[in-house]
Each structure stands twice: as C-alpha cells, then as structure tokens.
Design a protein around this motif. Structure first.
Motif, PDB file in Angstrom:
ATOM      1  N   ILE A   1     -58.498   4.442 -66.066  1.00  0.00           N
ATOM      2  CA  ILE A   1     -59.219   3.666 -65.505  1.00  0.00           C
ATOM      3  C   ILE A   1     -60.194   2.620 -66.590  1.00  0.00           C
ATOM      4  N   ALA A   2     -60.581   3.542 -67.293  1.00  0.00           N
ATOM      5  CA  ALA A   2     -61.194   2.894 -68.531  1.00  0.00           C
ATOM      6  C   ALA A   2     -60.505   1.969 -69.381  1.00  0.00           C
ATOM      7  N   ASP A   3     -59.228   2.612 -69.594  1.00  0.00           N
ATOM      8  CA  ASP A   3     -58.279   1.860 -70.312  1.00  0.00           C
ATOM      9  C   ASP A   3     -57.966   0.497 -69.854  1.00  0.00           C
ATOM     10  N   LEU A   4     -57.713   0.487 -68.564  1.00  0.00           N
ATOM     11  CA  LEU A   4     -57.545  -0.682 -67.770  1.00  0.00           C
ATOM     12  C   LEU A   4     -58.645  -1.596 -67.814  1.00  0.00           C
ATOM     13  N   ALA A   5     -59.897  -1.019 -67.670  1.00  0.00           N
ATOM     14  CA  ALA A   5     -60.876  -1.925 -67.892  1.00  0.00           C
ATOM     15  C   ALA A   5     -61.335  -2.495 -69.411  1.00  0.00           C
ATOM     16  N   GLY A   6     -60.588  -1.631 -70.254  1.00  0.00           N
ATOM     17  CA  GLY A   6     -60.910  -2.170 -71.700  1.00  0.00           C
ATOM     18  C   GLY A   6     -61.981  -1.484 -72.217  1.00  0.00           C
ATOM     19  N   SER A   7     -62.471  -0.416 -71.622  1.00  0.00           N
ATOM     20  CA  SER A   7     -63.716   0.177 -72.133  1.00  0.00           C
ATOM     21  C   SER A   7     -63.347   1.443 -73.198  1.00  0.00           C
ATOM     22  N   GLY A   8     -64.043   1.422 -74.484  1.00  0.00           N
ATOM     23  CA  GLY A   8     -63.981   2.423 -75.274  1.00  0.00           C
ATOM     24  C   GLY A   8     -64.222   3.818 -74.666  1.00  0.00           C
ATOM     25  N   PRO A   9     -65.502   4.036 -74.363  1.00  0.00           N
ATOM     26  CA  PRO A   9     -65.815   5.211 -73.850  1.00  0.00           C
ATOM     27  C   PRO A   9     -65.519   5.397 -72.229  1.00  0.00           C
ATOM     28  N   VAL A  10     -65.346   6.547 -71.582  1.00  0.00           N
ATOM     29  CA  VAL A  10     -65.174   6.477 -70.140  1.00  0.00           C
ATOM     30  C   VAL A  10     -66.757   6.600 -69.503  1.00  0.00           C
ATOM     31  N   LEU A  11     -66.933   5.953 -68.699  1.00  0.00           N
ATOM     32  CA  LEU A  11     -68.165   5.506 -68.119  1.00  0.00           C
ATOM     33  C   LEU A  11     -68.115   6.227 -66.779  1.00  0.00           C
ATOM     34  N   ARG A  12     -69.227   6.409 -66.091  1.00  0.00           N
ATOM     35  CA  ARG A  12     -69.737   7.225 -64.966  1.00  0.00           C
ATOM     36  C   ARG A  12     -68.799   6.413 -63.747  1.00  0.00           C
ATOM     37  N   THR A  13     -68.684   5.027 -63.856  1.00  0.00           N
ATOM     38  CA  THR A  13     -67.988   4.432 -62.664  1.00  0.00           C
ATOM     39  C   THR A  13     -66.481   4.813 -62.844  1.00  0.00           C
ATOM     40  N   HIS A  14     -65.917   5.172 -64.161  1.00  0.00           N
ATOM     41  CA  HIS A  14     -64.648   5.472 -64.106  1.00  0.00           C
ATOM     42  C   HIS A  14     -64.338   6.709 -63.574  1.00  0.00           C
ATOM     43  N   VAL A  15     -65.196   7.576 -63.701  1.00  0.00           N
ATOM     44  CA  VAL A  15     -65.138   9.176 -63.382  1.00  0.00           C
ATOM     45  C   VAL A  15     -65.088   8.902 -61.729  1.00  0.00           C
ATOM     46  N   ALA A  16     -66.257   8.165 -61.090  1.00  0.00           N
ATOM     47  CA  ALA A  16     -66.462   8.021 -59.817  1.00  0.00           C
ATOM     48  C   ALA A  16     -64.940   7.634 -59.255  1.00  0.00           C
ATOM     49  N   GLU A  17     -64.387   6.654 -59.877  1.00  0.00           N
ATOM     50  CA  GLU A  17     -63.167   6.339 -59.171  1.00  0.00           C
ATOM     51  C   GLU A  17     -62.012   7.273 -59.064  1.00  0.00           C
ATOM     52  N   ALA A  18     -61.962   7.926 -60.289  1.00  0.00           N
ATOM     53  CA  ALA A  18     -60.854   8.967 -60.354  1.00  0.00           C
ATOM     54  C   ALA A  18     -61.013   9.961 -59.372  1.00  0.00           C
ATOM     55  N   LEU A  19     -62.358  10.381 -59.106  1.00  0.00           N
ATOM     56  CA  LEU A  19     -62.590  11.434 -58.292  1.00  0.00           C
ATOM     57  C   LEU A  19     -62.353  10.838 -56.847  1.00  0.00           C
ATOM     58  N   ALA A  20     -62.528   9.754 -56.681  1.00  0.00           N
ATOM     59  CA  ALA A  20     -62.157   9.263 -55.225  1.00  0.00           C
ATOM     60  C   ALA A  20     -60.896   9.280 -54.955  1.00  0.00           C
ATOM     61  N   PHE A  21     -59.693   9.263 -56.025  1.00  0.00           N
ATOM     62  CA  PHE A  21     -58.436   9.347 -55.867  1.00  0.00           C
ATOM     63  C   PHE A  21     -57.993  10.989 -55.654  1.00  0.00           C
ATOM     64  N   ARG A  22     -58.711  11.762 -56.152  1.00  0.00           N
ATOM     65  CA  ARG A  22     -58.407  13.156 -56.377  1.00  0.00           C
ATOM     66  C   ARG A  22     -58.424  13.613 -54.970  1.00  0.00           C
ATOM     67  N   HIS A  23     -57.437  14.457 -54.800  1.00  0.00           N
ATOM     68  CA  HIS A  23     -56.794  15.192 -53.519  1.00  0.00           C
ATOM     69  C   HIS A  23     -57.908  16.477 -53.403  1.00  0.00           C
ATOM     70  N   ARG A  24     -58.605  16.459 -52.294  1.00  0.00           N
ATOM     71  CA  ARG A  24     -59.694  17.616 -52.052  1.00  0.00           C
ATOM     72  C   ARG A  24     -59.177  19.025 -52.397  1.00  0.00           C
ATOM     73  N   GLY A  25     -58.757  19.580 -53.382  1.00  0.00           N
ATOM     74  CA  GLY A  25     -58.818  20.919 -53.916  1.00  0.00           C
ATOM     75  C   GLY A  25     -57.876  21.607 -52.735  1.00  0.00           C
ATOM     76  N   GLY A  26     -58.525  22.794 -52.403  1.00  0.00           N
ATOM     77  CA  GLY A  26     -57.755  23.381 -51.428  1.00  0.00           C
ATOM     78  C   GLY A  26     -57.800  23.080 -50.057  1.00  0.00           C
ATOM     79  N   ALA A  27     -58.734  22.049 -49.526  1.00  0.00           N
ATOM     80  CA  ALA A  27     -58.689  21.516 -48.405  1.00  0.00           C
ATOM     81  C   ALA A  27     -57.590  20.737 -48.105  1.00  0.00           C
ATOM     82  N   ARG A  28     -56.794  20.672 -46.951  1.00  0.00           N
ATOM     83  CA  ARG A  28     -55.649  19.925 -46.662  1.00  0.00           C
ATOM     84  C   ARG A  28     -55.853  18.497 -46.513  1.00  0.00           C
ATOM     85  N   VAL A  29     -54.925  17.771 -46.542  1.00  0.00           N
ATOM     86  CA  VAL A  29     -55.025  16.213 -46.633  1.00  0.00           C
ATOM     87  C   VAL A  29     -55.579  15.762 -45.213  1.00  0.00           C
ATOM     88  N   THR A  30     -56.786  15.182 -45.198  1.00  0.00           N
ATOM     89  CA  THR A  30     -57.302  14.983 -43.918  1.00  0.00           C
ATOM     90  C   THR A  30     -56.649  13.548 -43.161  1.00  0.00           C
TER      91      THR A  30
END
Ligand code: ATP
Ligand code: MG
Length: 508
Positions: free
Chosen positions: A477-506
């Motif tokens: 996501i940082a590479d798409l944004a052309g950002s050198g460091p990975v910023l907090r917003t990039h991590v937040a978006e990546a987390l939103a895409f993450r499947h919630r661990g052991g919990a089943r797809v809601t």
C-alpha cells in the motif's frame, strides 16, 4: 561391431538430465529390445520406430537390435525418445553418419509414416544441449521454441527423410528463428466494466501490486468472478528471467504454443472437480499441475470450498515454499510453484447468508458448516479477505464508468518498479515473497506504524505468519502511494483487509 550413440534427455522437474541412447546390432535371433527403465510410452517406441523405418523403405536387419537408455537408474518417461532411438538405429545400420550425429541431442515423437510430431520439453532440452555444446534435432513445429536457447544449432525436421537428406547434404534444413514475443496492449476484459465495487477494486489493485493472495466472499452474481477475470490485465509483463522460468514449466507440460515464450503472467482457473494430480502435479507421468502452470502468475480458485479437502490442504505447503514436490515410486520431482492465489466463494451453500429475506432456513448454521470446509491455516495464508456485496440493479445502470484497466495497470507497474528497485535483481520479485525482517526495517522508520501493527497483532491475535503477511500488504500500500516508509495509514488499511484470525468470515 561398434555401438551407435545419440544424446537425448529425461526430465526431472524442469531440468533436462542427459540420457544416452545406445544401439547395438549383434548376431542372434531377430529381436528389437529396449532396456534402461523405459515406461510404457518408451516401450511402444519400438513399434513406432519399426513402422517409421518401414515408411522409409527400410527394414530392421534380421539380427538382435538392442537399445539401451543410459544411465539405467533414471526412469525414462514419454514418447520423445522415438526420434533418438530411430536415429541411433539408423546410425547402427550405417544409414546415418555416426560422427556427425554425435554433435546433436535429439527428441521427438515418430508418426507411423516417419513424420516427427511435437513433444513436451523442447525448451529445457535445448538449454541442456546448449550447456553441453551440442546441437538439437527436434520436431519442425518446435524449431522456434528451441531457437530461444541462444547459440545452438537447431535442426527442426518435419520427418525422418528430411533429416536423412540433411545429413547426406542433398537438402539442407534451414535454421529456425525464435518467433517475436507476443507483446501488445491488453485485449481482455476491462476493469471499467465493473460498476461500483470500489473497495473490491482497491483490494484487487493492492493484490496485483504486491502479488498478494486474495479471498473474495459474496452472494451469487455479486461480481467475484468478473473481478478476478480482470486481474491478468492489471499485472505487469514478466521480466525475461521470469518469462524463461514460466516457459520452461509450460514447455514441460507441452503447452508452449507456436514456440512463443510466455511473457504475460499466466492465469489458471482449474475447475473445482479437478483431480489432485491435475492441481498439484504428478499422476502416472510426472507433469506439472495447475499450481506450477500458474508459477509467477495467478491461480484462481472459483467456488473455493467446493474443491476437495485433500486438494485444498495440499496447497498449503507450496503456498509457503513456492515449490510443488511430487513423490514418485522411488524419487521426488520438484516444480516451481510460486503463484498468487485468488479465491472466490459464497458465504454459504445457498449463497444468501446475511441477506434476511433470501437466506435459507438453516442460517447461520449452514454458513458455519460451509466455511468450515476451509481450514484455519489455509485462511491464514490469504493476505486480503474482502466481502463483495452486489451492486443494486438501479446503480448498475446509473454508476459512471470507473477507471480503465490501463490506468490502474500503470499504477501497479510503478509500485512493482519500486519493489524491484528496493530488493534488487536477485531479491524477491514482489512484496508477497519478501522476507519479514526486510519489511520490519522499513516499518521501523515510522514509530506510529510500528505501534499500530504491534497493538493490532495483539488484539486480533494474529499468527506470526498473519503479522508478516499484514506487513507485506502494508508495504505494498505504501509502494502504491509512492511512500518510502510504511506509515500508520498503510498499516491500518492492511489490517482492514486482514481476515480475522481464527474467527470465521462474518456474514454481512
Ligand atoms: N458491479 C458490476 N458491474 C457490472 N456488472 C456486474 C457487476 N456485478 C455483477 N455484474 C454482472 O453479473 C454477472 C455475474 O457476476 P459474476 O459471475 O462475477 O458473479 P459471482 O460473484 O462470481 O457469482 P457466483 O457466486 O454465482 O459465482 C457478471 O457477468 C456481470 O454481467
Ligand atoms: Mg463466480
């Protein structure tokens, strides 16, 4: 009584192992024997060679003709030994010059009239021949494929007679040219045809930019298959090295068309009824499966939970290692299998879980049962998991056309170039296969991003793999944004895409 020898190859994975075809014609009861661990197709060579010689008006001498495929301890599979056997027999009969033949390796299948038919593995054989300073004799249609091996003399012959004339000097075969690669603008379906679905399109863009695995969950007709079909157009061309790797696998599978190398990332969509050997590789003859045919490209598994459980579980190891290892009777064969997995599924069997007026009477249990077909470890390997909700019909006609494939593809190409610049030529080809430690370093540049990643990992109880995979997505996501460091917003978006661990797809 000397022995006639012609070089050929057996294939172990995508590697060509040298095999020498030796023929001895000795006094004794008339016989035509093939020894040296031949499989059934090689055993049948005898009949095809006999018929092809008869087609030339030649018959085997009434003696004991012994064919040995050396070394005797590797299994010889496939019909491509027909041609070297026939050539060695002709040399033993003093019809062809032995010394000249010694400078070539040969492979090809014989037709009963002496024609030489295409076979699998010409490209790896040509590379093998070039490494050993040999020329290559191959079927006429595959001359272009062999010519890719570079400085190597290729005799691409339509039939045995043409080869005999070539060696006699009466009709010299002209060297084939490698066909120009098939480059040009994307002509497949365009992303702008998908109306709405902005978040799904964003996930598709991120997946394409970093080579990440993507799971799409949604009711029937929501557009999951439609989105997946537009992924190949978003992916950048293969680098020359990647193209060669992919072409080697496709050559071994006998899928290389018109001698053209594969220059676009492959996109394979096996049906869920595909057998385990078709998917993973192997079977009675060692062959690369769909996961290897999609090496450096995309494996699209539509109706994911409908695949048989053993086939799904067999994906787990290749998804981590990038290799498919297939057990044979007495050895292992390994094919490359670094693919990007795109999976689509309905939330339950009827497909309408969460859509109160339409869902069946068994909801939500039906959804739980359906999703339980996918094991936790398998879901853990999906970097992005999104819900695809249908676009209401009224909006379908009113929504403006979105971005076209070339526009999005240009952003993805730029993101990939940033990755290549960072990892170097010998490093990982994209973020999805980058090592965790390298990613961690780019993250540490931003304390807020680091803190968020750690807190979330704790709260969502991400596995170590899940944590690394989330970081990889954040990096993309940082590479798409052309950002050198990975910023907090990039991590937040990546987390939103993450499947919630052991919990089943809601369900929605
Ligand atoms: N957002 C959209 N924009 C335009 N057309 C759409 C959209 N969503 C769905 N469609 C239309 O619906 C058809 C069915 O979509 P698709 O086959 O992708 O659904 P699906 O989610 O894969 O369903 P299933 O779960 O049954 O496989 C598409 O071929 C397309 O014509
Ligand atoms: Mg579908």
């Amino acid at each position: 009584m000397t022995i006639a020898r012609v070089a050929s190859f057996a294939f172990a994975g995508i590697e060509a192992q040298p095999v020498e075809v030796q023929v001895q014609i000795a006094a004794g009861l008339p016989a035509f024997l093939v020894v040296g661990l031949p499989d059934k197709a090689v055993g049948e060579s005898r009949e095809r060679v006999r018929a092809a010689l008869a087609g030339l008006g030649l018959s085997l001498p009434p003696k004991r003709v012994l064919v040995n495929l050396a070394p005797a301890d590797i299994t010889k599979e496939g019909s491509h030994f027909d041609l070297p056997i026939a050539l060695a027999v002709l040399a033993a009969m003093d019809v062809l010059p032995r010394e000249e033949l010694a400078g070539y390796a040969a492979l090809g299948e014989l037709a009963l009239d002496g024609g030489i038919n295409p076979v699998a593995g010409v490209l790896p054989a040509a590379l093998g021949a070039s490494m050993r300073d040999l020329g290559l004799i191959c079927p006429a249609q595959q001359g272009g494929e062999a010519a890719w091996a570079g400085r190597i003399e290729v005799l691409a012959a339509p039939d045995l007679l043409a080869l005999m004339n070539h060696f006699r000097g009466t009709q010299v075969l002209s060297p084939p040219e490698p066909p120009s690669p098939d480059t040009g603008p994307w002509r497949g379906p365009c992303l702008s045809e998908v109306k709405g679905q902005e978040s799904a399109k964003r996930a598709l863009e991120v997946a394409a930019a970093g080579g990440h695995n993507l799971l799409m969950i949604g009711p029937p007709g929501a557009g999951k298959s439609m989105l997946a079909a537009r992924l190949p157009g978003l992916l950048p061309d293969l680098t020359p090295g990647e193209a060669l790797e992919v072409s080697l696998v496709h050559s071994i599978a006998g899928l290389l068309r018109d001698g053209r190398l594969v220059t676009r990332p492959p996109f394979r969509e096996p049906h869920h009824s595909a057998s385990m050997p078709a998917l993973i590789g192997g079977g009675s003859r060692a062959r690369p499966g769909e996961i290897s045919l999609s090496h450096n490209g995309v494996l699209f598994l539509d109706e994911w939970p409908e695949f048989p459980r053993p086939a799904l579980e067999a994906l787990r190891q290749p998804m981590e290692t990038g290799r498919a290892t297939i057990s044979r009777a007495n050895h292992h064969v390994t094919y490359p299998a670094r693919f990007q997995c795109i999976a689509a599924m309905n939330p339950c069997r009827c497909g309408y879980l969460g859509d109160a007026p339409r869902e069946c009477g068994r909801a939500p249990r039906c959804g739980e049962e359906y999703q339980q077909r996918l094991s936790g470890p398998l879901l853990d390997r999906m970097d992005l998991a999104i819900e695809v909700q249908p676009v209401p019909p009224a909006e379908l006609s009113r929504a403006p056309a979105g971005e076209a494939t070339p526009v999005v593809a240009a952003r993805i190409r730029a993101a990939r170039e940033r990755q290549r610049a960072r990892y170097g030529e010998d490093g990982p080809r994209c973020n999805a296969v980058a090592e965790g430690s390298a990613l961690q370093k780019t993250l540490q540049a931003d304390a807020a991003a680091q803190a968020l990643a750690e807190q979330a990992a704790e709260r969502l109880r991400l596995s170590a793999r899940g944590f690394t995979r989330t970081l990889r997505v954040a990096r993309t996501i940082a590479d798409l944004a052309g950002s050198g460091p990975v910023l907090r917003t990039h991590v937040a978006e990546a987390l939103a895409f993450r499947h919630r661990g052991g919990a089943r797809v809601t369900p929605a």
